[in-house]
Design a protein around this motif. Structure first.
Motif, mmCIF file in Angstrom:
data_model
loop_
_atom_site.group_PDB
_atom_site.id
_atom_site.type_symbol
_atom_site.label_atom_id
_atom_site.label_comp_id
_atom_site.label_asym_id
_atom_site.label_seq_id
_atom_site.Cartn_x
_atom_site.Cartn_y
_atom_site.Cartn_z
ATOM 1 N N ARG A 1 0.840 -1.206 0.000
ATOM 2 C CA ARG A 1 0.000 0.000 0.000
ATOM 3 C C ARG A 1 0.876 1.258 0.000
ATOM 4 O O ARG A 1 0.621 2.207 -0.738
ATOM 5 C CB ARG A 1 -0.920 -0.015 1.225
ATOM 6 C CG ARG A 1 -1.919 1.134 1.255
ATOM 7 C CD ARG A 1 -2.680 1.182 2.580
ATOM 8 N NE ARG A 1 -3.695 2.215 2.545
ATOM 9 C CZ ARG A 1 -4.945 2.020 2.181
ATOM 10 N NH1 ARG A 1 -5.345 0.808 1.813
ATOM 11 N NH2 ARG A 1 -5.805 3.016 2.174
ATOM 12 N N ASN A 2 1.913 1.241 0.834
ATOM 13 C CA ASN A 2 2.838 2.380 0.870
ATOM 14 C C ASN A 2 3.575 2.527 -0.456
ATOM 15 O O ASN A 2 3.826 3.647 -0.928
ATOM 16 C CB ASN A 2 3.840 2.207 2.009
ATOM 17 C CG ASN A 2 3.203 2.374 3.377
ATOM 18 O OD1 ASN A 2 2.133 2.974 3.508
ATOM 19 N ND2 ASN A 2 3.852 1.859 4.410
ATOM 20 N N LEU A 3 3.930 1.390 -1.061
ATOM 21 C CA LEU A 3 4.615 1.435 -2.351
ATOM 22 C C LEU A 3 3.723 2.058 -3.421
ATOM 23 O O LEU A 3 4.190 2.863 -4.237
ATOM 24 C CB LEU A 3 5.046 0.026 -2.765
ATOM 25 C CG LEU A 3 5.771 -0.106 -4.109
ATOM 26 C CD1 LEU A 3 7.023 0.770 -4.145
ATOM 27 C CD2 LEU A 3 6.125 -1.572 -4.379
ATOM 28 N N VAL A 4 2.444 1.705 -3.421
ATOM 29 C CA VAL A 4 1.497 2.309 -4.362
ATOM 30 C C VAL A 4 1.501 3.826 -4.218
ATOM 31 O O VAL A 4 1.588 4.571 -5.206
ATOM 32 C CB VAL A 4 0.068 1.750 -4.142
ATOM 33 C CG1 VAL A 4 -0.960 2.614 -4.870
ATOM 34 C CG2 VAL A 4 -0.032 0.318 -4.634
ATOM 35 N N ALA A 5 1.429 4.300 -2.985
ATOM 36 C CA ALA A 5 1.398 5.748 -2.745
ATOM 37 C C ALA A 5 2.677 6.417 -3.232
ATOM 38 O O ALA A 5 2.643 7.512 -3.814
ATOM 39 C CB ALA A 5 1.187 6.025 -1.250
ATOM 40 N N GLU A 6 3.814 5.755 -3.034
ATOM 41 C CA GLU A 6 5.092 6.317 -3.484
ATOM 42 C C GLU A 6 5.164 6.384 -5.002
ATOM 43 O O GLU A 6 5.678 7.352 -5.578
ATOM 44 C CB GLU A 6 6.241 5.482 -2.927
ATOM 45 C CG GLU A 6 6.414 5.604 -1.412
ATOM 46 C CD GLU A 6 7.375 4.567 -0.848
ATOM 47 O OE1 GLU A 6 8.030 3.861 -1.653
ATOM 48 O OE2 GLU A 6 7.467 4.465 0.394
ATOM 49 N N ILE A 7 4.652 5.349 -5.665
ATOM 50 C CA ILE A 7 4.625 5.361 -7.137
ATOM 51 C C ILE A 7 3.694 6.459 -7.633
ATOM 52 O O ILE A 7 3.995 7.176 -8.594
ATOM 53 C CB ILE A 7 4.212 3.982 -7.684
ATOM 54 C CG1 ILE A 7 5.264 2.926 -7.326
ATOM 55 C CG2 ILE A 7 4.023 4.038 -9.205
ATOM 56 C CD1 ILE A 7 4.795 1.499 -7.538
ATOM 57 N N MET A 8 2.555 6.611 -6.973
ATOM 58 C CA MET A 8 1.626 7.685 -7.343
ATOM 59 C C MET A 8 2.287 9.056 -7.230
ATOM 60 O O MET A 8 2.059 9.943 -8.067
ATOM 61 C CB MET A 8 0.375 7.622 -6.465
ATOM 62 C CG MET A 8 -0.571 6.483 -6.784
ATOM 63 S SD MET A 8 -2.029 6.511 -5.691
ATOM 64 C CE MET A 8 -3.059 5.246 -6.450
ATOM 65 N N GLU A 9 3.108 9.241 -6.205
ATOM 66 C CA GLU A 9 3.825 10.514 -6.062
ATOM 67 C C GLU A 9 4.733 10.769 -7.257
ATOM 68 O O GLU A 9 4.838 11.908 -7.740
ATOM 69 C CB GLU A 9 4.639 10.502 -4.766
ATOM 70 C CG GLU A 9 3.790 10.589 -3.502
ATOM 71 C CD GLU A 9 4.603 10.374 -2.229
ATOM 72 O OE1 GLU A 9 5.846 10.271 -2.331
ATOM 73 O OE2 GLU A 9 3.995 10.330 -1.145
ATOM 74 N N GLU A 10 5.361 9.713 -7.759
ATOM 75 C CA GLU A 10 6.201 9.872 -8.949
ATOM 76 C C GLU A 10 5.374 10.232 -10.175
ATOM 77 O O GLU A 10 5.818 11.012 -11.023
ATOM 78 C CB GLU A 10 7.002 8.602 -9.220
ATOM 79 C CG GLU A 10 8.226 8.452 -8.351
ATOM 80 C CD GLU A 10 9.257 7.486 -8.919
ATOM 81 O OE1 GLU A 10 10.318 7.351 -8.300
ATOM 82 O OE2 GLU A 10 9.000 6.869 -9.979
ATOM 83 N N VAL A 11 4.173 9.661 -10.292
ATOM 84 C CA VAL A 11 3.307 10.011 -11.427
ATOM 85 C C VAL A 11 2.966 11.499 -11.380
ATOM 86 O O VAL A 11 2.976 12.186 -12.411
ATOM 87 C CB VAL A 11 2.029 9.154 -11.449
ATOM 88 C CG1 VAL A 11 1.163 9.535 -12.653
ATOM 89 C CG2 VAL A 11 2.350 7.667 -11.507
ATOM 90 N N LEU A 12 2.687 12.010 -10.199
ATOM 91 C CA LEU A 12 2.410 13.441 -10.058
ATOM 92 C C LEU A 12 3.617 14.277 -10.484
ATOM 93 O O LEU A 12 3.464 15.331 -11.113
ATOM 94 C CB LEU A 12 2.028 13.780 -8.613
ATOM 95 C CG LEU A 12 0.527 13.835 -8.297
ATOM 96 C CD1 LEU A 12 -0.168 12.509 -8.601
ATOM 97 C CD2 LEU A 12 0.286 14.235 -6.848
ATOM 98 N N GLU A 13 4.821 13.793 -10.167
ATOM 99 C CA GLU A 13 6.036 14.487 -10.596
ATOM 100 C C GLU A 13 6.172 14.436 -12.118
ATOM 101 O O GLU A 13 6.606 15.406 -12.747
ATOM 102 C CB GLU A 13 7.267 13.865 -9.926
ATOM 103 C CG GLU A 13 7.386 14.165 -8.445
ATOM 104 C CD GLU A 13 7.487 15.643 -8.159
ATOM 105 O OE1 GLU A 13 8.323 16.324 -8.799
ATOM 106 O OE2 GLU A 13 6.716 16.142 -7.308
ATOM 107 N N GLY A 14 5.816 13.307 -12.706
ATOM 108 C CA GLY A 14 5.848 13.195 -14.155
ATOM 109 C C GLY A 14 4.902 14.178 -14.816
ATOM 110 O O GLY A 14 5.247 14.837 -15.806
ATOM 111 N N ALA A 15 3.686 14.278 -14.277
ATOM 112 C CA ALA A 15 2.713 15.235 -14.811
ATOM 113 C C ALA A 15 3.234 16.664 -14.680
ATOM 114 O O ALA A 15 3.104 17.479 -15.603
ATOM 115 C CB ALA A 15 1.386 15.077 -14.073
#
Length: 321
Positions: free
Chosen positions: A220-234
């Motif tokens: 679950r924490n890993l999902v949130a961390e990956i999502m943070e990277e997607v926001l950085e990509g955007a």
């Protein structure tokens, strides 16, 4: 309202479902099929849906693009792994004012299709839906259904809503499908990736459903961390997604029934994975402007390995049988 005619290229979990809804509403719809052609020609579609089950015993089914009529709207429901076929499949269906509605996951398909039809014909559709093809002609729609539609303009510039989009919107509303018309297609594609990149990737790498991923603190924490990277990509593409969107997507997934992602299903069936559209293209877009996304980069490398090995394994089985 114009009663547009529709051609469906890729009549599976998405194209088959939305096409069936449009036909049920009285619109003229034509379905291109491959392996399911004979079954659907003889039996039509069975739709099991949270919004109400229905059958279409007779549909306009084809296995040859040149036998289909030219239509007002071409809906692309193919996996992005099959987009190399579109240069042959789209042109026979074009009329003077035909538009192409791209209902695909990921990022970067619109510029490629623009090379075939020109950017002024392309509408991108981001589907907020859980839908799977269970067997030939049988589609199970378990959640969602909303489509966010935006016109493609070169390099994903902001594009105004036009009358053709409004017409399509009215057709879908008549079919009981909610549509939001938008001007910023690139933002919506990145927002969809906030969910698609972590869950599609991890479901394959970890061999886990969404509920299993969410049920463990580490993943679950890993999902949130990956999502943070997607926001950085955007952000690297000049698109801002608020941090609160991460919690919104986590909460949404918590409420889902146990769900196998489309990528997990493709992996289990030995099909090529949509790695480039969902992960590779966004990764390259961010890298091009100097943004490094290390966790997403690692997912990409792992999936490329698993995909190649899986295809080899299934190819060997098919040769034996």
């Amino acid at each position: 309202m114009s009663n547009n005619t529709y051609a469906i290229i890729g009549s599976g979990a998405l194209g088959g479902f939305y096409g069936a809804k449009l036909q049920k509403a009285g619109l003229e719809v034509h379905f291109l099929l491959h392996n399911d052609y004979q079954y659907v020609l003889e039996n039509g579609f069975i739709i099991k849906s949270k919004d109400g089950d229905f059958n279409l015993p007779q549909v306009n089914a084809y296995n040859n693009i040149n036998k289909m009529p030219k239509c007002d709207v071409i809906i692309i429901g193919l996996k992005t792994t099959q987009n190399h076929l579109l240069a042959e499949l789209i042109p026979p269906l074009l009329k003077e004012n035909t538009v192409v509605l791209l209902l695909q996951n990921g990022l970067g398909a619109e510029p490629e299709i623009a090379k075939i039809v020109g950017e002024d014909r392309i509408i991108g559709g981001i589907c907020r839906i859980c839908s799977n093809k269970e067997s030939s002609g049988y589609i199970h729609h378990s959640n969602g259904g909303l489509i966010r539609m935006g016109r493609y303009a070169i390099n994903y510039q902001i594009a105004e809503i036009n009358n053709k989009m409004r017409d399509i919107n009215q057709n879908f509303e008549k079919a009981g499908v909610s549509v939001n018309l938008i001007e910023d297609l690139l933002l919506e594609r990145w927002k969809k990736l906030v969910w698609n990149i972590p869950y599609n990737s991890l479901s394959v790498i970890l061999n886990a459903r969404t509920d299993e991923i969410m049920g463990d603190t580490n993943t679950r924490n890993l999902v949130a961390e990956i999502m943070e990277e997607v926001l950085e990509g955007a952000k690297s593409c000049q698109r801002q997604i608020p941090d609160s969107y991460i919690q919104e997507k986590l909460d949404y997934t918590d409420k889902l029934q146990p769900y196998s992602t489309s990528m997990k299903i493709d992996y289990e069936r030995g099909r090529p994975l949509e790695i480039e559209g969902i992960i590779g293209n966004p990764l390259r877009m961010a890298n091009k402007v100097g943004m490094k996304l290390p966790k997403i980069g690692m997912l990409y490398q792992q999936l490329k390995f698993l995909d190649a090995r899986n295809i080899d394994k299934f190819s060997s089985k098919r040769k034996i049988t």
